[in-house]
Design a protein around this motif. Structure first.
Motif, PDB file in Angstrom:
ATOM      1  N   MET A   1       0.808  -1.190  -0.016  1.00  8.88           N
ATOM      2  CA  MET A   1      -0.008  -0.114   0.077  1.00  8.88           C
ATOM      3  C   MET A   1       0.960   1.078  -0.112  1.00  8.88           C
ATOM      4  O   MET A   1       0.707   2.266  -0.634  1.00  8.88           O
TER       5      MET A   1
ATOM      6  N   MET B   1      -6.848  -1.063  -6.855  1.00  9.27           N
ATOM      7  CA  MET B   1      -5.969  -1.432  -6.205  1.00  9.27           C
ATOM      8  C   MET B   1      -5.892  -1.126  -4.781  1.00  9.27           C
ATOM      9  O   MET B   1      -5.861  -2.088  -3.958  1.00  9.27           O
TER      10      MET B   1
ATOM     11  N   GLU C   1      -8.854  -2.972  -3.055  1.00  8.20           N
ATOM     12  CA  GLU C   1      -8.704  -4.305  -2.835  1.00  8.20           C
ATOM     13  C   GLU C   1      -7.926  -4.647  -1.864  1.00  8.20           C
ATOM     14  O   GLU C   1      -8.061  -5.465  -0.962  1.00  8.20           O
ATOM     15  N   MET C   2      -6.704  -3.945  -1.721  1.00 10.64           N
ATOM     16  CA  MET C   2      -5.740  -3.971  -0.601  1.00 10.64           C
ATOM     17  C   MET C   2      -6.745  -3.612   0.864  1.00 10.64           C
ATOM     18  O   MET C   2      -6.026  -4.111   1.933  1.00 10.64           O
ATOM     19  N   SER C   3      -7.390  -2.611   0.809  1.00 12.35           N
ATOM     20  CA  SER C   3      -8.098  -2.326   2.107  1.00 12.35           C
ATOM     21  C   SER C   3      -9.319  -3.009   2.454  1.00 12.35           C
ATOM     22  O   SER C   3      -9.900  -2.672   3.418  1.00 12.35           O
ATOM     23  N   LYS C   4      -9.779  -4.012   1.608  1.00 15.89           N
ATOM     24  CA  LYS C   4     -10.932  -4.501   2.085  1.00 15.89           C
ATOM     25  C   LYS C   4     -10.734  -5.367   3.505  1.00 15.89           C
ATOM     26  O   LYS C   4      -9.697  -5.981   3.751  1.00 15.89           O
TER      27      LYS C   4
ATOM     28  N   HIS D   1       0.561  -6.590  -4.131  1.00 15.12           N
ATOM     29  CA  HIS D   1      -0.844  -6.738  -3.470  1.00 15.12           C
ATOM     30  C   HIS D   1      -1.726  -6.256  -4.145  1.00 15.12           C
ATOM     31  O   HIS D   1      -1.270  -5.038  -4.718  1.00 15.12           O
ATOM     32  N   GLY D   2      -3.150  -6.413  -4.228  1.00 14.89           N
ATOM     33  CA  GLY D   2      -4.038  -5.751  -4.812  1.00 14.89           C
ATOM     34  C   GLY D   2      -4.233  -5.818  -6.148  1.00 14.89           C
ATOM     35  O   GLY D   2      -4.844  -5.213  -6.747  1.00 14.89           O
TER      36      GLY D   2
END
Length: 427
Positions: A232, A344, A347-350, A408-409
């Motif tokens: 992130m 993205m 997606e990473m903060s879900k 990631h993401g």
């Protein structure tokens, strides 16, 4: 009809980025650094005004609704202060110009968040992707309109008359929001949408709820793993870097073409129009490419495309039609980045805090747009105008390196259900 508000906003910002620097330098003789400071003011104000007025509009309740009072009042005030600028330009009144510009930026900040929020307010959840796509298309139409007006109405010479251009943009803003107010009764549409959604849910007998929404409703927020947090951070740094590169070019381009390429009048608008149209056309192919190779590779490809064009532009000492091809590639590259970077982040903060990291995304992108007009302006003034594209190339290349560290993401997005949804990018 709801998209007309964003159309008027985009039309204004297209003119602001391209014409205000020309007036600050051509009429008032300000240096590049001071011009950069003034051009960064809108992003400084936006950091405070957008969340404030967005929050206030959430809480108000008038006969016109929650968002419409801000949209109408903001547009009226903006048009009034907008028309003071060409008057100050003609009379060479710097105090009037800066004062009107400051009031104008506050007026625009008054209604941007409410204008964008109007769409999700009046659109059922399942249709918001298409709704956002329409909003972005309308914004692109507003930007192209202004570029066409710049080309047609800005005359050649050292001090062209900008009054016709300002009148054309002000007229579009008034007509757009006027049609919006006449055709959209916010409260009636809201009541109708709520009733239809409720009826649909009752007939279906079930309310679809994603795991993330369910978690949020229960107040559960999982901590972000360290390796995801590192990705992130690198993604946010990449966002800062490519906005630093791109915004430097868009903010200084009208002056660069005048000084380096010896272009007069509104001829520079051709390149920007090509970039905008190329971006619009490329949304669908980019969406398909992302679904095949993933978001990260698509973004890296976009950064490479833009970097190559920045490098090539370093050696262009005069305008040539082939430059339009380079700007088309820049538009496609910028679309590839924008279509995929914010998803993205999401997606990473879900499961953690999507709202928090959405705000962080805007903080990094706006901070870049505050920082870059000042730094690039200092270099243009104290070193050379020819530093513009090396500057953009440096930060673009740096963004490529930091983006390589994002691991990631990168979930491949689902194939869009309709052509329109490919235009659902971040506003």
């Amino acid at each position: 009809m709801i998209g007309l508000a964003f159309l008027s906003i985009s039309a204004f910002w297209q003119m602001y980025d391209n014409i205000i620097p020309l007036i600050l330098q051509g009429t008032f003789g300000l240096g590049e650094t001071i011009t950069g400071v003034i051009m960064a003011a809108d992003n400084v104000l936006a950091l405070f005004l957008l969340p404030i007025f967005g929050s206030i509009s959430d809480k108000v309740d008038t006969k016109m609704g929650k968002r419409m009072p801000f949209i109408t009042a903001g547009t009226i005030l903006a048009v009034i202060f907008l028309m003071m600028l060409p008057v100050a330009d003609k009379t060479v009144n710097l105090v009037l110009f800066v004062g009107a510009l400051f009031a104008l930026l506050i007026s625009m900040g008054l209604y941007r968040s409410p204008a964008v929020a109007l769409m999700p307010d009046l659109t059922p959840n399942k249709l918001r992707s298409k709704g956002n796509a329409i909003i972005n298309l309308m914004g692109a139409v507003g930007g192209v309109y202004t570029l066409i007006m710049i080309k047609l109405l800005v005359g050649k010479g050292e001090h062209p008359d900008y009054m016709p251009l300002f009148i054309s943009v002000a007229a579009l803003m008034i007509i757009s929001v006027g049609v919006l107010v006449i055709t959209i009764s916010e409260k009636k549409v809201k009541a109708k949408v709520d009733a239809e959604v409720k009826a649909y849910e009752e007939s279906a007998g079930v309310i679809v709820e994603t795991e993330d929404i369910a978690q949020a409703d229960r107040g559960e927020k999982a901590p972000m793993p360290k390796e995801v947090k590192l990705s992130m951070i690198f993604l946010l740094v990449s966002i800062f870097l490519w906005f630093t590169a791109y915004n430097a070019v868009t903010t200084a381009f009208s002056r660069y073409t005048k000084v380096v390429w010896k272009m007069e009048g509104g001829g520079f608008a051709d390149c920007l129009m090509v970039a905008t149209i190329a971006a619009i056309i490329s949304y669908i192919p980019i969406g398909n490419i992302s679904s095949r190779i993933g978001r990260k590779k698509t973004i890296l490809g976009g950064v490479v495309m833009m970097s190559i064009c920045y490098f090539a532009a370093i050696f262009a000492n005069a305008y040539h039609p082939v430059i339009n091809i380079a700007f088309a590639v820049i538009g496609i590259g910028w679309a590839a980045i924008n279509v995929n970077s914010y998803p993205m982040i999401v997606e990473m903060s879900k499961g953690c805090d999507i709202g928090k990291f959405t705000g962080t995304y805007y903080t990094f992108s706006m901070t870049a747009q505050i920082f870059t007009p000042i730094l690039s302006g200092f270099l243009l003034e104290n070193v050379s105008y020819k530093t513009l594209f090396p500057y953009a190339l440096f930060f673009s290349a740096a963004a490529f390196l930091t983006m390589l560290q994002v691991h990631h993401g990168d979930a491949r997005p689902d194939k869009k259900k309709s052509v329109l949804e490919h235009f659902d990018v971040d506003d």
